[in-house]
Design a protein around this motif. Structure first.
Motif, PDB file in Angstrom:
ATOM      1  N   VAL A 424      16.969  15.558  -5.760  1.00  0.00           N
ATOM      2  CA  VAL A 424      17.407  14.239  -6.210  1.00  0.00           C
ATOM      3  C   VAL A 424      16.264  13.238  -6.123  1.00  0.00           C
ATOM      4  O   VAL A 424      16.088  12.381  -6.982  1.00  0.00           O
ATOM      5  N   ALA A 425      15.472  13.364  -5.065  1.00  0.00           N
ATOM      6  CA  ALA A 425      14.347  12.438  -4.904  1.00  0.00           C
ATOM      7  C   ALA A 425      13.354  12.590  -6.042  1.00  0.00           C
ATOM      8  O   ALA A 425      12.816  11.605  -6.552  1.00  0.00           O
ATOM      9  N   GLU A 426      13.124  13.864  -6.453  1.00  0.00           N
ATOM     10  CA  GLU A 426      12.192  14.084  -7.563  1.00  0.00           C
ATOM     11  C   GLU A 426      12.720  13.454  -8.846  1.00  0.00           C
ATOM     12  O   GLU A 426      11.982  12.849  -9.609  1.00  0.00           O
ATOM     13  N   ILE A 427      14.039  13.601  -9.079  1.00  0.00           N
ATOM     14  CA  ILE A 427      14.618  13.092 -10.325  1.00  0.00           C
ATOM     15  C   ILE A 427      14.737  11.574 -10.297  1.00  0.00           C
ATOM     16  O   ILE A 427      14.471  10.888 -11.272  1.00  0.00           O
ATOM     17  N   GLY A 428      15.132  11.050  -9.124  1.00  0.00           N
ATOM     18  CA  GLY A 428      15.434   9.624  -9.064  1.00  0.00           C
ATOM     19  C   GLY A 428      14.258   8.725  -8.760  1.00  0.00           C
ATOM     20  O   GLY A 428      14.399   7.514  -8.781  1.00  0.00           O
ATOM     21  N   GLU A 478      20.006   6.487   0.475  1.00  0.00           N
ATOM     22  CA  GLU A 478      18.855   6.893   1.274  1.00  0.00           C
ATOM     23  C   GLU A 478      17.566   6.845   0.462  1.00  0.00           C
ATOM     24  O   GLU A 478      16.517   6.435   0.959  1.00  0.00           O
ATOM     25  N   MET A 479      17.632   7.260  -0.788  1.00  0.00           N
ATOM     26  CA  MET A 479      16.447   7.179  -1.650  1.00  0.00           C
ATOM     27  C   MET A 479      16.002   5.735  -1.841  1.00  0.00           C
ATOM     28  O   MET A 479      14.821   5.404  -1.758  1.00  0.00           O
ATOM     29  N   LEU A 480      16.962   4.871  -2.111  1.00  0.00           N
ATOM     30  CA  LEU A 480      16.644   3.460  -2.327  1.00  0.00           C
ATOM     31  C   LEU A 480      16.036   2.839  -1.083  1.00  0.00           C
ATOM     32  O   LEU A 480      15.040   2.110  -1.145  1.00  0.00           O
ATOM     33  N   LEU A 481      16.607   3.147   0.074  1.00  0.00           N
ATOM     34  CA  LEU A 481      16.097   2.590   1.323  1.00  0.00           C
ATOM     35  C   LEU A 481      14.681   3.091   1.626  1.00  0.00           C
ATOM     36  O   LEU A 481      13.809   2.320   2.048  1.00  0.00           O
ATOM     37  N   GLN A 482      14.467   4.389   1.402  1.00  0.00           N
ATOM     38  CA  GLN A 482      13.141   4.941   1.640  1.00  0.00           C
ATOM     39  C   GLN A 482      12.103   4.284   0.727  1.00  0.00           C
ATOM     40  O   GLN A 482      10.985   3.991   1.145  1.00  0.00           O
ATOM     41  N   LEU A 484      12.269   1.276  -0.558  1.00  0.00           N
ATOM     42  CA  LEU A 484      12.029  -0.086  -0.076  1.00  0.00           C
ATOM     43  C   LEU A 484      11.100  -0.081   1.133  1.00  0.00           C
ATOM     44  O   LEU A 484      10.231  -0.951   1.267  1.00  0.00           O
ATOM     45  N   LYS A 485      11.274   0.882   2.024  1.00  0.00           N
ATOM     46  CA  LYS A 485      10.387   0.978   3.184  1.00  0.00           C
ATOM     47  C   LYS A 485       8.948   1.257   2.754  1.00  0.00           C
ATOM     48  O   LYS A 485       7.998   0.669   3.288  1.00  0.00           O
ATOM     49  N   ASP A 486       8.789   2.171   1.782  1.00  0.00           N
ATOM     50  CA  ASP A 486       7.439   2.460   1.294  1.00  0.00           C
ATOM     51  C   ASP A 486       6.814   1.231   0.648  1.00  0.00           C
ATOM     52  O   ASP A 486       5.621   0.962   0.815  1.00  0.00           O
ATOM     53  N   THR A 487       7.617   0.482  -0.096  1.00  0.00           N
ATOM     54  CA  THR A 487       7.105  -0.735  -0.735  1.00  0.00           C
ATOM     55  C   THR A 487       6.675  -1.760   0.307  1.00  0.00           C
ATOM     56  O   THR A 487       5.614  -2.385   0.188  1.00  0.00           O
ATOM     57  N   GLU A 488       7.488  -1.916   1.349  1.00  0.00           N
ATOM     58  CA  GLU A 488       7.121  -2.870   2.401  1.00  0.00           C
ATOM     59  C   GLU A 488       5.856  -2.428   3.122  1.00  0.00           C
ATOM     60  O   GLU A 488       4.966  -3.241   3.416  1.00  0.00           O
ATOM     61  N   SER A 489       5.748  -1.116   3.412  1.00  0.00           N
ATOM     62  CA  SER A 489       4.542  -0.604   4.068  1.00  0.00           C
ATOM     63  C   SER A 489       3.300  -0.843   3.205  1.00  0.00           C
ATOM     64  O   SER A 489       2.249  -1.263   3.704  1.00  0.00           O
ATOM     65  N   PHE A 490       3.451  -0.612   1.911  1.00  0.00           N
ATOM     66  CA  PHE A 490       2.324  -0.851   0.998  1.00  0.00           C
ATOM     67  C   PHE A 490       1.955  -2.331   0.981  1.00  0.00           C
ATOM     68  O   PHE A 490       0.765  -2.693   1.008  1.00  0.00           O
ATOM     69  N   ALA A 491       2.940  -3.217   0.933  1.00  0.00           N
ATOM     70  CA  ALA A 491       2.668  -4.653   0.912  1.00  0.00           C
ATOM     71  C   ALA A 491       1.976  -5.105   2.188  1.00  0.00           C
ATOM     72  O   ALA A 491       1.060  -5.947   2.162  1.00  0.00           O
ATOM     73  N   LEU A 492       2.385  -4.546   3.333  1.00  0.00           N
ATOM     74  CA  LEU A 492       1.743  -4.909   4.597  1.00  0.00           C
ATOM     75  C   LEU A 492       0.278  -4.467   4.624  1.00  0.00           C
ATOM     76  O   LEU A 492      -0.589  -5.181   5.142  1.00  0.00           O
ATOM     77  N   GLN A 493      -0.012  -3.291   4.062  1.00  0.00           N
ATOM     78  CA  GLN A 493      -1.395  -2.828   4.015  1.00  0.00           C
ATOM     79  C   GLN A 493      -2.233  -3.707   3.096  1.00  0.00           C
ATOM     80  O   GLN A 493      -3.395  -4.002   3.383  1.00  0.00           O
ATOM     81  N   VAL A 494      -1.635  -4.151   2.000  1.00  0.00           N
ATOM     82  CA  VAL A 494      -2.358  -5.071   1.108  1.00  0.00           C
ATOM     83  C   VAL A 494      -2.661  -6.385   1.817  1.00  0.00           C
ATOM     84  O   VAL A 494      -3.758  -6.937   1.693  1.00  0.00           O
ATOM     85  N   GLU A 495      -1.703  -6.879   2.583  1.00  0.00           N
ATOM     86  CA  GLU A 495      -1.926  -8.129   3.313  1.00  0.00           C
ATOM     87  C   GLU A 495      -3.001  -7.961   4.385  1.00  0.00           C
ATOM     88  O   GLU A 495      -3.782  -8.872   4.651  1.00  0.00           O
ATOM     89  N   ARG A 496      -3.047  -6.774   5.003  1.00  0.00           N
ATOM     90  CA  ARG A 496      -4.138  -6.496   5.955  1.00  0.00           C
ATOM     91  C   ARG A 496      -5.483  -6.535   5.252  1.00  0.00           C
ATOM     92  O   ARG A 496      -6.464  -7.097   5.760  1.00  0.00           O
ATOM     93  N   ALA A 497      -5.537  -5.950   4.078  1.00  0.00           N
ATOM     94  CA  ALA A 497      -6.791  -5.949   3.321  1.00  0.00           C
ATOM     95  C   ALA A 497      -7.193  -7.362   2.919  1.00  0.00           C
ATOM     96  O   ALA A 497      -8.377  -7.727   2.982  1.00  0.00           O
ATOM     97  N   ILE A 498      -6.231  -8.187   2.551  1.00  0.00           N
ATOM     98  CA  ILE A 498      -6.538  -9.574   2.164  1.00  0.00           C
ATOM     99  C   ILE A 498      -7.145 -10.329   3.330  1.00  0.00           C
ATOM    100  O   ILE A 498      -8.114 -11.078   3.178  1.00  0.00           O
TER     101      ILE A 498
END
Length: 1199
Positions: A424-428, A478-482, A484-498
């Protein structure tokens, strides 16, 4: 006569006697005679052209007959001559004919290619093409490839023809192994052929289907050992370039044999490691990408990804930088798996701290690619993602609880979910990604959940449909939540880089990459992105044209290229974005932005007129807008210079009318008017407006009404308005005199009204303290106005009036010169020169007279009894001298600043009140008063240096003030005074040195900048160092040893000349005599150890032995001096090394046994004996007892 030539069936037919007029071979020479016959053939070809073949045909046949016996060079020369003979053109001279070879070479090669594509086996007796024939053709081809210009664009047809000719031989004539070996040889000896060889191998494997050639060449390179590569030199670079080029051409063909190259990743050659990594990158981008990979392909992809990640930490910076560039290509091609985003992103952020500039540049480019091609969202703000994440987390918890309650006994929820979640994760994944592209903080995620695909159900998955639906919803959640977590983690890393990259705008080497990154993150609405955009704005003043252009283009991209349906909408968007940027912007930011906006207004943009119209509507109030945006509109209009002067009356009527009393907007308007009138002032007669101009009427009214009002912006507006009055008015002194009268009357009326209220009402019901506070604020504002008027009155006299007097005098002299009698031209040259000298003296005398007139006015008239300014001076003195009675902070601050401005009028006023101002500086409890006093005293020092010179020590004392703001002001003012040579640099600079370790980093940086600038002056720090050391090591100061060491380490870094080092060694040694405490001895020893000692410095140190030898028993003295010997020993010559070792032995002996035991009479007898036993060794001489015997060499014995 005609001759016939019959095509022979075999080689032997050419020697058989034929019929009449038939070509036959008459003489077959021996192999030894062939070189001479070939030379004759070559000479005949040059002189006679191609017809000489008729006479020298026997020579060619002889080579063919003795093909197995002659050297290969003879066969190559013969073939070359035969081909040249075919390329001659009739009607050309012999010299011109030879030049046609370059143009005809391609035709010959194509002909050979066509020939070899035919079935030519019948030309040989065994129907097998002889290897010698193939070698002859291939050797010519490889010889042609050795031409240094073969890789040039003009030789592309020839190059392609050679490649295709060799391709035919590789495919049809078993030349595969020979070609692979020859490619390696060409790469070893001709570095420029790397791209040609890569193109050739690519053509052979694709167009001719010989894919094995790729593997053979890769194996040959892979089998090269590190020792062979170390010997090859340029061959390594050629191998690296070849592999990189081949990887871009046939990456799929390289995969089966890529393992043979991986051994070079552990080798010593950085270029080969880079080449292998680039090959892996091309394979990942063009072959092992996408979702359709099988299990083996995914395994290879993961293995290659792991290899690349390892080399992000390579020992060589070149490899790290190139691997980051490989990752940038992978990300730009969207070939990076989603599960590796976070890991690679974290590694890239870590590389921002790399010591190599190239690595940092590549890391910034990779991060920009990550953001531009991120699969998460078009808005990367971790703050905006928190709310949706919490909401979906709660939903998931509810779904789990509900499903667990309805589940039968023994039913495992986690195992049921694990079965289908992967598929499901692959498809969705794509559905979630598309739904989250523009997810904002207030948007609902239910639409995204609906877009997710349904979960495939297994047989017997559940008894009822309701349970299956709930299970499907849970998996989607669960897919949606995961995600969102990945998006937040990515955004935090971008803010660290800034946060890291925002500090790099001052680093010139990476500034262009940092600018592009800031633009990218700003477009994705990342948190704190505007901070970086504003920080890069001062780079618009950079002297580097590339950096300036990068900043200008960045701001154009962000702010000056708006999107909209029509011109009006675009202009509105542009004004909104610029206004947001200017809200709360500093003065420096506005000045930088002005440079960019002026380019927009001066560039003839189609939006220019519409933008000006929108700004006018905001300014005049036709469109509802905030006060800050109105201020921004005024500033932006001021940047369009031609608009202000043509609409000055409109500006005054709108901004200075009765309806508007916003002082902040008035302040900006005054600045805009002054900036736009400044060019007019520089053209001939000064640009002045009459006193009754509407501008002055409105300004004076706004100032007077604001005196009795508590407005935080009134002070800045008043200062700018008074400046504008003196800048534009014909008689500013009269205007300001009437203004002071009006303000005084309003203040007295306010006080009188307060007294009447107090008399008419019950005292207990009145807010008396509040009324007193209002009166104090009004009085403070009046005193500020008085001080500002006094300051600008003096400035007006010394600048405007003095300039006008000189201008008028110049015009008068010019008129008089024109009106003089023409007979003056008949005077002799001597008289002319004397007249010119006289006129020169007269001009100088006139200037002195004018200056004296201005000084007399300041001294006698400005503070005369009839002048209103005189009336306020006693009040200022009274407020400043009675802090207990006048304790209101704003009143005290204003009075102190106004008093310093009054003291600028004349030396007599300054001398009379200087003691009072310094008393306020030392005793005031308000930091702002002390800071203002320092600023005022700094101005007075510039104006009256002789009066302030005895008080210099009091200014330096403020460097140790308890308040950071006061220390910062003091170091800033003193830096300006010292660097402009207003103050003489003395030992008090030690107080500035103490600020190098100030806990406030910005103060420490100001102190560091002070010494950096001072070091540019000849010998300034060198002359001050002994006194600084004495003051800082004073026992009364009790400075920490570590702090002393930190300060001295910075100061001694400026001592770079050998003579300065030598002299300082002598001076510091002499200071040991006057030092009284052990701590002072240790500080002097530490100072000596910080010097960059040389041989002459060691000699001075030895000569000063008796100054410090009795202190060596102290470890704090012995250890620093011992470290000097350790530094000198590194890379020292043998003779110097012997001296260092002897000196070290003496130091150690005295430290362990004491000076008395080492330098006893017995030791003096023993040492000469040792010297006699080793006459060839240079020893450090023992010092003579007493000062009389020590060599002077002309140096001073004490400082």
């Amino acid at each position: 006569m005609s001759w016939d030539f019959f095509v022979p069936v075999c080689v032997g037919d050419l020697v058989k006697t034929g019929g009449i007029n038939q070509y036959v071979v008459q003489d077959v020479v021996s192999p030894k005679q062939l070189p001479s016959h070939l030379n004759s053939f070559k000479a005949a070809l040059r002189s006679q052209g191609p017809l000489c073949i008729l006479e020298h045909f026997d020579t060619g046949y002889t080579v063919l007959q003795h093909c197995h016996k002659v050297d290969m060079s003879v066969k190559e020369d013969t073939l070359e001559l035969l081909i040249q003979g075919q390329c001659f053109k009739k009607g050309k001279a012999a010299g011109e004919g030879l030049l046609q070879w370059d143009s005809e070479r391609e035709t010959v090669l194509q002909a050979l290619t066509q020939l070899l594509q035919l079935d030519i086996r019948s030309l040989w007796s065994l129907s097998l093409v002889e290897e010698e024939f193939i070698s002859c053709v291939t050797c010519c081809c490889y010889k042609l490839l050795e031409n240094p210009t073969i890789s040039h664009v003009k030789n592309k047809p020839t190059r392609d023809a050679i490649i295709h000719l060799l391709g035919v031989q590789v495919k049809k004539y078993n030349h595969l192994l020979g070609a692979s070996v020859k490619v390696i040889q060409l790469l070893q000896h001709f570095e420029q052929l790397s791209s040609v060889c890569a193109q050739a191998v690519s053509v052979w494997s694709t167009e001719y289907g010989v894919k094995a050639i790729v593997g053979e060449v890769m194996r040959e390179i892979g089998q090269k050992s590190s020792e062979e590569l170390a010997r090859e030199g340029s061959g390594v670079k050629a191998f690296s370039s070849f592999l990189s080029e081949l990887g871009t051409l046939v990456p799929d063909t390289m995969i089966p044999n890529i393992s043979v190259l991986l051994t070079h990743l552990e080798g010593e050659s950085p270029s080969l490691r880079v080449a292998v990594c680039e090959v892996l990158g091309e394979v990942l981008v063009r072959v092992l990408s996408g979702d359709g990979l099988d299990e083996s392909g995914r395994a290879d992809r993961d293995r290659f990804m792991d290899t690349l990640q390892e080399h992000l930490h390579d020992t060589h910076s070149y490899v790290r930088a190139r691997v980051l560039q490989v990752y940038t290509r992978i990300v730009n091609s969207k070939a990076l798996p989603l599960n590796r985003y976070s890991e690679v992103m974290g590694l890239a952020v870590g590389r921002l701290m790399d010591k190599s500039i190239n690595v940092v540049k590549s890391a910034i480019q990779l991060l920009a690619a990550f953001i531009a091609h991120n699969p998460y969202s078009c808005k990367l703000s971790s703050a905006d993602l928190k709310k949706p994440l919490e909401k979906e987390t709660d939903k998931l918890r509810e779904l789990r609880e509900r499903l667990q309650e309805n589940a039968p006994e023994g039913w495992d929820l986690s195992s049921r979910l694990a079965g289908n979640l992967g598929s499901v994760a692959e498809i969705g994944c794509s559905a979630v990604r598309s739904g989250l592209q523009c997810l904002g903080p207030d948007q609902d995620t239910s639409e995204i959940r609906e877009d997710l695909p349904s979960t495939p159900q297994k047989e017997g998955a559940g008894d009822g449909g309701k349970e299956g639906v709930e299970e499907t919803e849970l998996k989607k959640q669960e897919m949606l939540l995961q995600y969102l977590k990945d998006t937040e983690s990515f955004a935090l890393q971008v803010e660290r880089a800034i946060a890291v990259i925002n500090t790099m705008n001052e680093c010139v080497s990476v500034v262009q990459e940092a600018v592009q990154f800031c633009v990218t993150v700003c477009e994705f609405s990342v948190a704190n992105s505007l901070t970086g955009v504003r920080k890069m704005l001062p780079l618009v003043w950079s002297t580097d044209a590339a950096i300036k252009d990068a900043v200008v283009q960045a701001y154009r991209r962000l702010y000056l290229n708006p999107q909209g349906d029509n011109t009006r909408a675009k202009a509105q968007t542009l004004v909104d974005s610029l206004s947001e940027l200017m809200v709360d912007a500093s003065l420096g930011t506005i000045q930088c932005l002005e440079e960019i906006v002026q380019e927009f207004f001066g560039g003839g943009s189609s939006l220019q007129s519409t933008v000006v119209q929108v700004l006018w509507e905001r300014f005049t109030g036709k469109r509802e807008t905030s006060s800050l945006h109105r201020r921004a509109a005024v500033l932006l209009l001021g940047m369009a210079r031609e608009v202000v002067l043509s609409n000055l009356d409109t500006l005054c009527s709108v901004a200075l009318g009765e309806k508007l009393t916003e002082d902040l907007l008035l302040f900006e308007l005054c600045k805009v008017i002054e900036l736009n009138c400044l060019p007019q002032q520089c053209k001939g007669a000064p640009f002045r407006l009459p006193q009754d101009n509407q501008l002055f009427t409105c300004l004076t009214q706004a100032i007077a009404e604001g005196v009795v009002m508590a407005d935080p912006h009134w002070q800045s507006f008043m200062e700018q308005a008074v400046r504008l009055l003196y800048f534009l008015s014909e008689s500013p002194d009269q205007l300001c005199s009437r203004l002071l009268q009006r303000c005084s009357r309003l203040l007295l009326d306010q006080i009188a009204e307060g007294g009447e209220m107090l008399a008419n009402k019950d005292v207990s019901q009145l807010p008396g303290a509040s009324q007193d506070s209002e009166d104090c604020v009004s009085l403070a504002q009046l005193l500020s106005l008085c001080g500002c008027v006094a300051f600008w009155q003096v400035s007006h006299l010394e600048r405007s009036v003095s300039t006008e007097l000189r201008r008028r005098r110049g015009e008068t002299e010019e008129r008089e010169e024109k009106a003089k009698v023409p007979s003056r031209k008949a005077k002799v040259t001597a008289n002319d020169s004397s007249v010119e000298e006289e006129l020169g003296l007269m001009g100088a005398s006139a200037e002195d007279t004018e200056a004296e007139l201005i000084r007399k006015i300041c001294e006698t008239e400005l503070l005369a009894e009839e002048n209103l300014l005189c009336s306020f001076l006693p009040l200022l003195v009274r407020v400043c001298s009675s802090p207990g009675r006048y304790c209101h902070p704003q009143l005290t601050t204003a009075a102190c600043l106004a008093l310093s401005q009054y003291m600028m009028i004349s030396p007599s006023v300054c001398e009379e009140h200087i003691r009072l101002l310094f008393t306020v500086l030392e005793r005031s409890s308000l930091p702002v008063v002390r800071a203002n006093a320092i600023i005022g005293l700094g101005d007075l020092t510039v104006r009256f240096p002789n009066i302030l010179e005895p008080w210099t020590q009091n200014l330096y004392t403020r460097l140790s003030d308890e308040n950071p703001a006061v220390r910062q002001t003091a170091v800033t003012v003193l830096t300006q005074l010292v660097l402009k040579d207003v103050l003489k640099v003395k030992g008090q600079v030690s107080e500035v040195a103490v600020l190098l370790i100030d806990p406030q980093t910005h103060i420490a940086s100001l102190a560091l900048n002070f010494f950096n600038e001072l070091a540019s002056k000849d010998n300034a720090i060198y002359n001050l160092l002994p006194d600084i050391i004495s003051r800082l090591s004073d026992p009364e100061r009790a400075m920490n040893e570590e702090d002393f060491h930190t300060i001295m380490k910075q100061l001694f870094s400026y001592i770079t000349k050998e003579r300065q080092t030598e002299s300082l060694v002598e001076k510091l040694c002499q200071r040991f005599r006057t030092a009284k405490t052990e701590r002072q001895w240790c500080d002097l020893a530490v100072s000596l150890s910080l010097l960059s000692m040389c041989e002459r410095g060691l000699k001075r140190l030895q000569e000063g032995w008796e100054c410090y030898s009795d202190k060596l028993t102290e470890t704090g003295v012995y250890q620093p001096l011992l470290s000097i010997t350790a530094k000198l020993r590194r890379g020292a010559k043998p003779q110097l090394k012997v001296q260092v070792e002897e000196f070290e032995k003496r130091l150690t002996a005295v430290h362990t046994r004491g000076l008395e035991n080492v330098e006893s009479p017995e030791m003096e007898i023993k040492l000469p004996e040792e010297a006699g036993s080793s006459q060839n060794t240079t020893h450090t001489p023992l010092p003579n007892k007493g000062r009389g015997g020590r060599p002077k060499r002309g140096e001073r014995t004490h400082v």
